[in-house]
Design a protein around this motif. Sequence first.
Motif, short mmCIF file in Angstrom:
data_model
loop_
_atom_site.label_atom_id
_atom_site.label_comp_id
_atom_site.label_asym_id
_atom_site.label_seq_id
_atom_site.Cartn_x
_atom_site.Cartn_y
_atom_site.Cartn_z
N ASP A 25 -51.74 34.38 -34.26
CA ASP A 25 -52.86 35.07 -34.88
C ASP A 25 -54.10 35.11 -34.01
N ASP A 26 -53.99 34.68 -32.75
CA ASP A 26 -55.14 34.72 -31.86
C ASP A 26 -55.46 36.15 -31.46
N ASP A 27 -56.69 36.36 -30.94
CA ASP A 27 -57.10 37.70 -30.53
C ASP A 27 -56.77 37.99 -29.07
N THR A 28 -56.26 37.01 -28.34
CA THR A 28 -55.96 37.22 -26.94
C THR A 28 -54.51 36.84 -26.66
N PRO A 29 -53.91 37.42 -25.60
CA PRO A 29 -52.51 37.11 -25.32
C PRO A 29 -52.29 35.65 -24.98
N THR A 30 -51.12 35.15 -25.33
CA THR A 30 -50.71 33.82 -24.91
C THR A 30 -50.06 33.95 -23.55
N MET A 31 -50.77 33.54 -22.49
CA MET A 31 -50.28 33.80 -21.14
C MET A 31 -49.80 32.54 -20.43
N ASP A 32 -49.96 31.37 -21.04
CA ASP A 32 -49.51 30.14 -20.40
C ASP A 32 -48.01 30.21 -20.15
N ASN A 33 -47.65 29.97 -18.89
CA ASN A 33 -46.24 29.95 -18.48
C ASN A 33 -45.53 31.27 -18.74
N SER A 34 -46.29 32.36 -18.83
CA SER A 34 -45.69 33.67 -19.05
C SER A 34 -45.72 34.49 -17.77
N PHE A 35 -44.78 35.43 -17.67
CA PHE A 35 -44.82 36.42 -16.60
C PHE A 35 -45.74 37.55 -17.03
N ARG A 80 -48.00 53.54 -20.07
CA ARG A 80 -47.97 52.31 -19.28
C ARG A 80 -48.87 51.27 -19.94
N CYS A 81 -48.53 50.00 -19.74
CA CYS A 81 -49.31 48.90 -20.28
C CYS A 81 -49.01 47.67 -19.42
N VAL A 82 -49.63 46.56 -19.73
CA VAL A 82 -49.30 45.28 -19.11
C VAL A 82 -48.69 44.41 -20.19
N ILE A 83 -47.55 43.80 -19.89
CA ILE A 83 -46.91 42.90 -20.85
C ILE A 83 -46.93 41.48 -20.30
N TYR A 84 -47.02 40.53 -21.22
CA TYR A 84 -46.92 39.10 -20.91
C TYR A 84 -45.70 38.58 -21.67
N TYR A 85 -44.80 37.92 -21.00
CA TYR A 85 -43.52 37.61 -21.62
C TYR A 85 -42.85 36.40 -20.98
N THR A 86 -41.90 35.85 -21.70
CA THR A 86 -40.99 34.84 -21.17
C THR A 86 -39.57 35.31 -21.47
N ASN A 87 -38.61 34.72 -20.77
CA ASN A 87 -37.20 35.02 -21.06
C ASN A 87 -36.37 33.78 -20.78
N THR A 88 -35.14 33.79 -21.22
CA THR A 88 -34.29 32.60 -21.07
C THR A 88 -33.83 32.40 -19.63
N SER A 89 -33.78 33.49 -18.85
CA SER A 89 -33.32 33.37 -17.46
C SER A 89 -34.35 32.73 -16.56
N GLY A 90 -35.62 32.84 -16.93
CA GLY A 90 -36.67 32.33 -16.06
C GLY A 90 -36.91 33.20 -14.84
N LYS A 94 -35.50 40.46 -14.63
CA LYS A 94 -34.09 40.45 -15.01
C LYS A 94 -33.95 41.12 -16.37
N SER A 95 -33.16 42.19 -16.43
CA SER A 95 -33.00 42.93 -17.68
C SER A 95 -32.48 42.04 -18.80
N GLY A 96 -32.91 42.36 -20.02
CA GLY A 96 -32.43 41.61 -21.18
C GLY A 96 -33.54 41.38 -22.18
N PRO A 97 -33.26 40.57 -23.20
CA PRO A 97 -34.28 40.29 -24.22
C PRO A 97 -35.40 39.42 -23.67
N ILE A 98 -36.60 39.67 -24.16
CA ILE A 98 -37.76 38.86 -23.77
C ILE A 98 -38.48 38.39 -25.03
N ASP A 99 -39.26 37.34 -24.87
CA ASP A 99 -40.19 36.89 -25.90
C ASP A 99 -41.55 37.44 -25.51
#
Length: 229
Positions: A25-35, A80-90, A94-99
Amino acid sequence: MKKNNILASLAGASLLLTAVSCNNDDDTPTMDNSFAAFATLQKTDDSGSVFTTSEVGDAPLVTFTTTYKVDDKYIEEGQRCVIYYTNTSGERFKSGPIDLKGLAQVINGKIETKSKAEIDKLMQYPSNMTGIERTRQYANLVLSAPGSGTPKVCSIYVDEATVDQAVPEAYVVFQPGSNVGSDLSYSASFDLSPVWDLPTCEGLNVHYNTYEGVKTTKFTGKIHIKPSL
């Protein structure tokens, strides 16, 4: 510029317009340890969203899926946009699902043609270019300049006299909405395909006005296969 510099710039940038937090519910992206990556929103519906992205240059296209539905009042399909994400592959690309941890709007645009005289009149404002990089047909930029709000102009123009050359001359034009205020960081992504896809085009010289004068980054990578005689 090293290939990861623009991603490092993104990690610390205060991106223009809206930053949307996807998983809390924060107003800013959660970027810790994210790509972080520039990406294209290909699809969004009740089942989730699909993004495409790629590493620097002509690297293969990567497809990300997420169960998060992007609100199209912020980012529309094809933008276009900027995304911040994590994935299981690290692995960043790498294509696939992301958080999907967060996403941010960026300035979208397409390269346009103008005369050199017209371009020169527009290039009066310098900025600090902290990241400039090509990913496939897109030029991705991160820059900063004093001002407030949305810039008056942020575009890439190609000198019409050079369009048919092997390496056309292109120019980043940035004009702040106001030339007073604290430094703001802006991110933008421009579709180069109207020039990049020309059969004569083998590269692009991209010029931009900085506080140290006009600098140039050359986009290369296109290979034309000549038919045998």
